[in-house]
Every structure is written in structure tokens, then in C-alpha cells.
Write a protein that holds these residues in place. Structure first.
Motif, short mmCIF file in Angstrom:
data_model
loop_
_atom_site.label_atom_id
_atom_site.label_comp_id
_atom_site.label_asym_id
_atom_site.label_seq_id
_atom_site.Cartn_x
_atom_site.Cartn_y
_atom_site.Cartn_z
N VAL A 291 31.91 47.38 30.72
CA VAL A 291 31.81 47.69 32.41
C VAL A 291 32.77 47.33 33.11
N ASP A 292 33.62 46.50 33.87
CA ASP A 292 34.12 46.44 34.41
C ASP A 292 35.54 47.19 34.45
N ALA A 293 35.76 47.28 33.08
CA ALA A 293 36.91 48.89 32.86
C ALA A 293 36.71 50.55 33.16
N ALA A 294 35.28 50.19 32.62
CA ALA A 294 34.64 51.72 33.05
C ALA A 294 34.30 51.94 35.36
N ARG A 295 33.77 50.93 35.44
CA ARG A 295 33.79 50.57 36.88
C ARG A 295 34.69 50.73 37.76
N ARG A 296 36.13 50.56 37.50
CA ARG A 296 37.57 50.69 37.23
C ARG A 296 38.39 51.59 37.00
N GLU A 297 37.82 53.21 36.54
CA GLU A 297 37.95 53.71 35.85
C GLU A 297 39.56 53.37 34.42
N ARG A 298 39.83 53.16 33.89
CA ARG A 298 40.45 52.43 33.43
C ARG A 298 39.55 52.88 31.57
N TYR A 299 39.26 53.31 31.51
CA TYR A 299 38.33 54.25 30.29
C TYR A 299 39.65 54.30 28.77
N THR A 300 40.69 54.30 28.77
CA THR A 300 40.82 53.49 27.59
C THR A 300 40.87 52.42 27.02
N LEU A 301 40.71 51.42 28.19
CA LEU A 301 40.84 49.82 28.21
C LEU A 301 39.18 49.78 27.34
N LEU B 297 28.38 40.02 24.19
CA LEU B 297 28.31 39.66 25.85
C LEU B 297 30.13 39.85 27.45
N ARG B 298 30.44 39.13 26.24
CA ARG B 298 31.94 39.54 26.65
C ARG B 298 33.27 40.97 27.12
N GLU C 136 31.59 43.61 43.73
CA GLU C 136 32.16 44.36 44.84
C GLU C 136 33.45 43.92 43.76
N LEU C 137 34.27 45.82 43.80
CA LEU C 137 35.94 45.62 42.44
C LEU C 137 36.97 44.38 43.33
N GLU C 138 36.72 44.49 44.45
CA GLU C 138 37.68 43.84 45.13
C GLU C 138 37.05 41.78 45.35
N ASP C 139 36.13 41.81 44.64
CA ASP C 139 35.91 39.93 44.89
C ASP C 139 36.20 39.76 43.87
N PRO C 140 36.86 38.92 43.81
CA PRO C 140 37.78 37.73 42.89
C PRO C 140 36.50 37.66 41.47
N ALA C 141 35.57 36.79 42.31
CA ALA C 141 34.65 37.11 41.18
C ALA C 141 34.31 37.78 40.61
N GLN C 142 34.28 38.80 40.73
CA GLN C 142 34.09 39.81 39.53
C GLN C 142 34.64 39.96 38.21
N ARG C 143 36.12 40.10 38.51
CA ARG C 143 36.49 40.30 37.00
C ARG C 143 36.68 39.37 35.74
N ALA D 135 28.91 33.79 29.36
CA ALA D 135 28.81 35.69 28.49
C ALA D 135 28.36 36.06 29.72
N ARG D 136 26.97 35.47 30.07
CA ARG D 136 25.94 36.88 30.53
C ARG D 136 26.15 36.78 32.24
N ALA D 137 26.47 35.27 32.30
CA ALA D 137 26.91 35.42 34.15
C ALA D 137 28.03 36.43 34.43
N SER D 138 28.51 36.29 33.61
CA SER D 138 30.61 37.47 33.81
C SER D 138 30.16 39.04 32.88
N LEU D 139 29.28 38.80 32.90
CA LEU D 139 28.54 40.28 32.49
C LEU D 139 27.95 40.90 33.53
N TRP D 140 26.94 40.23 34.72
CA TRP D 140 26.26 39.98 35.39
C TRP D 140 27.40 40.56 36.95
N ARG D 141 28.20 39.62 36.72
CA ARG D 141 29.15 39.38 37.94
C ARG D 141 29.93 40.52 37.54
#
Length: 273
Positions: free
Chosen positions: A118-128, A111-112, A87-94, A76-82
Motif C-alpha cells: 500500500v505504501d509503495a503504491a501510494r508513493r508510485e514505487r510500483y516495482t517495489l 499484514l506487514r 499523509e505521505l509526509e507524516d513520519p509515522a506513515q511509512r 502489523a495491523r496498525a502499521s497497515l492502516w497508518r
């Protein structure tokens, strides 16, 4: 899943050292847990002498549980830092959207949840991001993870049209050590404080103190170079063309058009000298 089971999972992860336990627990709490578990193992060995292999089952079960709980937290911690750094285009990022495994202690779930925010905020998916935010327990996070939480909150405020609040939240979040996040939030902080030399100077000191403490952030180093021009305008003449062009882009991003134009002029002038 019962509270006793999740408590046991969390304690197993805590004794290995992948979680920090309850606030104020510290090393003494971890030592106490270690002693208790050592007694359980010793009792299992004693029972093994009496009953053979069956007597060892509690110790083996406890060991396997600790391994599974530790893996869940580390994954879970590794998933957070990824989610924060790649980069948002990296398949391992999401972050993984699958349900938490049955052996996930509460810290792993927190952590998950933070990774999803963090992922949703970076992608501007603010509701999620707002939907997942209540599942993030600040008390379960380490200091660098708390910074990511505050940074995500700042990104949310910025995306929802409140740059002043975003700047206040970003001040306590920076630096995160993630250049993309530091750049976005650092610009917001700088733009908000630019007209106030006292505030800008205080922010400069705080950032320099963090960077001198070992945190790496190229974005904040660049923004510190820009803020220096607010106090020492003639330093602009000492900039190399490439540096001036880079800082010109930053000046445009915070709305300082006059400074941006001067930096661009310096960049062009340096090229032809």
C-alpha cells in the motif's frame, strides 16, 4: 523458523481473536482451540501441585507466547492502516522496514507485506509494490483489509498505464474508508463508466449501499454528487457556489470538460448574485 512454531504462533493469535483463522473455521474452530489450551493450562496446574513452580512453566510459556503473537499482529495491523491513511509526509506513515520479530505469526507477516504494498503504491514505487505483492495471502486478511489489497492492485494498474483494468479492480475495492485512496480510484471508476448510464447507475447503487451500511467516505459522497448531474443535469442550478467549485474540480479530473466549465460558471455566477 519451523512450520510447527509458526503454526503455534498463529493459533495463539487466533484464540485471542486478533486473527480469523482458516477460511470456514469460524467460532467453532476458535472454541476448539480454547478448549485445547484450557486443557494444557489445567494440566500445568495439576503438575504444579506435583512438582511445584516447574509444573506451571508450560502454562506461563503459553501465556507469554500468546501475548507476543497478539502484539505482533496488532502492531502489523496498525502499521497497515497508518500506511493507508496518513499523509505521505507524516513520519509515522511509512511502514517499518526492519525484519519481522521472531514472534510474528504468519498473519502479522502478511499484514506487514500488505502495508509495504500500500505504501509503495501510494508513493508510485510500483516495482517495489510488485515485489512485495506475492507475500500477501488474501485468505489471511479481514474484509476491510481485502479492500485495501484490491485498492492497492488498482493503484498499481493505474500507475502501469491500464486505467480500464484499474477501474474494474477499484469497483470491488471501494469504499476503503481512506479518502485519498477513495478519491483517486473513485475518479477512475467514474471516468470509465461515465458514457454508460446503466453502468454508472449500478456503481451509484453499490456505493450508496456501502455508505448506508456505515462506511464513511467523503470522497465517494462528493463523486456521487457529481454522478447525479449525469442523470439530473438541472440539479446543477441548485448547487451552492462552493459545492459547484468543488464538483468542477472533480469533473475536470475525470475528463468531463463541458460539465466542469458549467460548474465553474455556476460557482462564479453564484458569487456575484
Amino acid at each position: 523458523m519451523g512450520s510447527a512454531w509458526t503454526w503455534l504462533l498463529e493459533r495463539c493469535a487466533e484464540i485471542v481473536g486478533v486473527t480469523d483463522g482458516a477460511a470456514g473455521g469460524g467460532a467453532r474452530r476458535r472454541l476448539l482451540l480454547f478448549l485445547v489450551l484450557s486443557l494444557i493450562v489445567a494440566a500445568s496446574c495439576f503438575l504444579g501441585e506435583l512438582w511445584g513452580v516447574k509444573g506451571l512453566l508450560p502454562a506461563v510459556a503459553l501465556f507469554l507466547l500468546a501475548v507476543q503473537a497478539t502484539r505482533a499482529v496488532l502492531d502489523a495491523r496498525a502499521s497497515l492502516w497508518r500506511a493507508a491513511a496518513l499523509e505521505l509526509e507524516d513520519p509515522a506513515q511509512r511502514p517499518s522496514e526492519c525484519a519481522d520479530p521472531w514472534f510474528s505469526p504468519p498473519t502479522a507477516r502478511v499484514l506487514r507485506a500488505l502495508a509495504a504494498v500500500v505504501d509503495a503504491a501510494r508513493r508510485e514505487r510500483y516495482t517495489l509494490a510488485l515485489e512485495r505483492l506475492p507475500y500477501v495471502d488474501r485468505a489471511a486478511l479481514r474484509p476491510d483489509e481485502v479492500r485495501l489489497l484490491d485498492a492497492a492492485r488498482a493503484l498499481l494498474s493505474l500507475g502501469l498505464g491500464d486505467p480500464a483494468r484499474a477501474a474494474q479492480q477499484a469497483i470491488i475495492a471501494l469504499p476503503t474508508g481512506i479518502d485519498d485512496i477513495d478519491a483517486r480510484l473513485g475518479r477512475v471508476v467514474l471516468a470509465d463508466a461515465w458514457k454508460s448510464p446503466a453502468r454508472l447507475e449500478a456503481i451509484e447503487r453499490a456505493w450508496r449501499r456501502e455508505l448506508q451500511g456505515g462506511v464513511t467516505s467523503e470522497a465517494l459522497e462528493r463523486l456521487l454528487s457529481l454522478s447525479r448531474l449525469r442523470f439530473v443535469p438541472h440539479a446543477l442550478e441548485a448547487l451552492k457556489p462552493a459545492e459547484a467549485r468543488e464538483l468542477s474540480a472533480e469533473a475536470w479530473s475525470i475528463g468531463e470538460e463541458e460539465l466542469a466549465a458549467a460548474l465553474e460558471s455556476r460557482a462564479r455566477g453564484g458569487v456575484y448574485r
